[in-house]
Scaffold this active site. Structure first.
Site, PDB file in Angstrom:
ATOM      1  N   GLU A 218      16.499  -9.272  35.654  1.00 12.22           N
ATOM      2  CA  GLU A 218      15.807  -8.008  35.960  1.00 12.22           C
ATOM      3  C   GLU A 218      14.745  -7.674  34.916  1.00 12.22           C
ATOM      4  OE1 GLU A 218      16.849  -5.689  38.720  1.00 12.22           O
ATOM      5  OE2 GLU A 218      17.883  -7.443  39.518  1.00 12.22           O
TER       6      GLU A 218
ATOM      7  N   HIS B 154      20.432  -0.599  35.143  1.00 15.18           N
ATOM      8  CA  HIS B 154      19.721  -1.386  34.135  1.00 15.18           C
ATOM      9  C   HIS B 154      20.064  -0.795  32.768  1.00 15.18           C
ATOM     10  CE1 HIS B 154      16.397  -2.371  37.288  1.00 15.18           C
ATOM     11  NE2 HIS B 154      17.144  -3.432  37.112  1.00 15.18           N
TER      12      HIS B 154
ATOM     13  N   CYS C 281      10.768   2.767  33.108  1.00 18.65           N
ATOM     14  CA  CYS C 281      10.735   1.813  34.220  1.00 18.65           C
ATOM     15  C   CYS C 281       9.304   1.473  34.604  1.00 18.65           C
ATOM     16  CB  CYS C 281      11.390   2.402  35.456  1.00 18.65           C
ATOM     17  SG  CYS C 281      13.107   2.823  35.263  1.00 18.65           S
TER      18      CYS C 281
HETATM   19  O1  SUG Z   1      15.383  -1.571  41.319  1.00 19.86           O
HETATM   20  N1  SUG Z   1      14.462   1.452  42.828  1.00 19.86           N
HETATM   21  C1  SUG Z   1      14.364   0.550  41.701  1.00 19.86           C
HETATM   22  C2  SUG Z   1      14.244   1.321  40.409  1.00 19.86           C
HETATM   23  C3  SUG Z   1      13.954   0.415  39.241  1.00 19.86           C
HETATM   24  C4  SUG Z   1      13.963   1.147  37.961  1.00 19.86           C
HETATM   25  N2  SUG Z   1      13.656   0.270  36.899  1.00 19.86           N
HETATM   26  C5  SUG Z   1      14.214   0.293  35.667  1.00 19.86           C
HETATM   27  N3  SUG Z   1      15.319   0.944  35.411  1.00 19.86           N
HETATM   28  N4  SUG Z   1      13.678  -0.422  34.760  1.00 19.86           N
HETATM   29  C6  SUG Z   1      15.560  -0.393  41.650  1.00 19.86           C
HETATM   30  O2  SUG Z   1      16.684   0.069  41.924  1.00 19.86           O
HETATM   31  C7  SUG Z   1      14.513   2.020  45.180  1.00 19.86           C
HETATM   32  C8  SUG Z   1      13.790   1.650  46.444  1.00 19.86           C
HETATM   33  C9  SUG Z   1      14.220   2.457  47.629  1.00 19.86           C
HETATM   34  O3  SUG Z   1      15.381   2.858  47.706  1.00 19.86           O
HETATM   35  O4  SUG Z   1      13.358   2.694  48.528  1.00 19.86           O
HETATM   36  C10 SUG Z   1      14.315   1.013  44.071  1.00 19.86           C
HETATM   37  O5  SUG Z   1      14.056  -0.141  44.326  1.00 19.86           O
END
Ligand code: SUG
Length: 445
Positions: free
Chosen positions: A173, A247, A366
């Protein structure tokens, strides 16, 4: 002189709430709600402007092509691009939602980055994250590799690796599970890889996916030329993952000498601290830990206290860039105030409205990929993506011209939306001087 440049994800026109990320509480809670892509992109640009105002170098990574028509074609949907979208959507709106997600905006997941001061060959290394754990995110790595290869094209300074194989053994990730401690950005440091799951170890009691595997972290460290003296591999606690910290950057952030984290992030924080101290040869790490009795883990996850950006200002002090939810939550606001008053380098805090991204589980940290670079490396970066105040204004106008202010899942099957998205991305490639970046610019029917 070395600096850290933040590469923020420019929010794409298809930003929506499809509830695609199991274990990401905000994503699940907002499933099916109307999103506002225009506001989301403008909030992201306002964050970039704030960092520029603070005197910090800022760049941008373009959104990926969505809806991803070549991806739908590969599933057997045929005909013209419009027919592909229409037949896929009438077959399954949920499938098209996966192929339309704007999730590449969270560029902390784009790649893991090792600065040249740590790598064996003196180059900056990037491994695009395969994001295998979530179907909509596993579509990102090919375009990520292409984008990074265009921006960091100079092989004398940069090495952009191929993503790890898409297998549960190697769930990766990116920088969201990677911290780096050092005396200052240009000096050699200790890289801390935090994993959610040992794919070859005993079964654990995880309720939600442990997306990053130990085996992926180890592979990235090897590819980047790290060794056991400058790398640490440490598990994130099941408590944190089961509470919604999908994460590590939801419960921990680092900058230069400082590791800023919650007590529940790791089962045995003292053991992690001891290993980092033993490997930190020429600096003294500073650990700032929020105790669970003062700052409940639930408040950390709903406010995203540790998904802050921790940055070094030109004068040498550090600042936290936080979401407004931290200011609105009594326990997290009190902890920030206590930190600013304490004996540590963090002296400033800025609260920003990033509600559109936050509603999908993406806070300030993020939205950015950090790349520490020396002067020669900075000048080798593709200049089209480096932000200035003017380029931010141009980008804001571009958003206002092309983005909708309301998007629901039903809109993803609308062929007018496909065309609008492509018009937007086509215009962006001119602003960022990245001609023919997208597949549709080379092949659309
Ligand atoms: O991978 N949300 C992302 C958020 C990522 C956040 N990144 C970090 N923490 N670095 C994920 O869960 C949601 C998409 C949706 O539900 O439409 C989403 O992909």
């Amino acid at each position: 002189m070395s600096v850290e440049m933040n590469f923020d994800g420019l929010v794409g026109p298809s930003h929506n709430y499809a509830g695609l990320s199991h274990g990401n509480i905000a994503s699940s809670n907002h499933k099916g709600k109307a999103a506002n892509p225009r506001a989301a992109a403008l909030q992201g640009l306002a964050k970039m402007r704030r960092l520029l105002d603070l005197g910090l170098p800022q760049a941008v990574l373009p959104p990926q092509e969505r809806p991803l028509i070549p991806g739908l074609c590969a599933l057997g949907f045929g005909g013209s691009d419009v027919q592909v979208l229409e037949s896929a959507f009438s077959h399954s709106p949920a499938l098209v939602a996966n192929y339309s997600s704007a999730s590449c905006m969270w560029t902390a997941n784009a790649a893991t980055v090792t600065p040249s001061a740590d790598s064996a060959d003196g180059r900056v290394h990037f491994t695009p994250a395969n994001l295998t754990a979530m179907p909509h995110r596993a579509l990102e790595d090919g375009q990520t590799q292409r984008i990074l290869s265009m921006i960091f094209a100079d092989a004398e300074h940069f090495a952009v690796h191929t993503p790890l194989a898409h297998t549960p053994l190697l769930g990766d990730e990116g920088a969201a599970n990677h911290n780096r401690l050092c005396a200052s950005h240009g000096q050699a440091g200790v890289e801390i890889f935090v994993y959610g799951r040992d794919a070859l170890g005993p079964k654990t009691d995880l309720k939600f996916p442990g997306r990053q595997t130990l085996q992926a972290s180890e592979a990235v460290a090897r590819l980047h030329g790290l060794n056991e003296d400058n790398s640490v591999f440490y598990p994130q606690s099941a408590t944190a993952i089961n509470a919604g910290a999908f994460h590590n950057d939801v419960v921990c952030v680092s900058n230069e000498t400082v590791l800023f984290f919650h007590e529940s992030a790791f089962d045995n924080p003292s053991a992690l601290e001891a290993e980092v101290i033993a490997k930190a040869k020429d600096f003294t790490p500073q650990f700032i830990m929020a105790p669970a009795k003062d700052v409940p883990l639930g408040d950390v996850i709903s406010s995203y206290l540790f998904n802050s950006q921790l940055v070094t200002l030109p004068g040498g002090d550090m600042a936290l860039i936080l979401p407004t939810q931290v200011e609105e939550t009594a326990s997290t606001r009190a902890f920030v105030d206590q930190t600013l008053a304490g004996d540590n380098p963090i002296t400033q805090a800025y609260y920003l409205d990033l509600r559109q991204s936050m509603a999908n589980g993406g806070g300030p940290a993020c939205l950015r990929l950090r790349v520490a670079m020396n002067a020669a490396q900075q000048s080798a970066v593709h200049s089209g993506v480096v932000m200035t105040q003017d380029k931010i204004s141009v980008s804001e106008n571009w958003v206002k011209t092309h983005y909708r202010d309301r998007l629901i899942i039903d809109d993803l099957g609308d062929v007018k939306f496909l065309q609008q998205s492509r018009d937007a991305l086509d215009a962006l490639t001119q602003i960022l001087d990245l001609p023919n970046l997208y597949d549709f610019q080379r092949t659309s029917t």
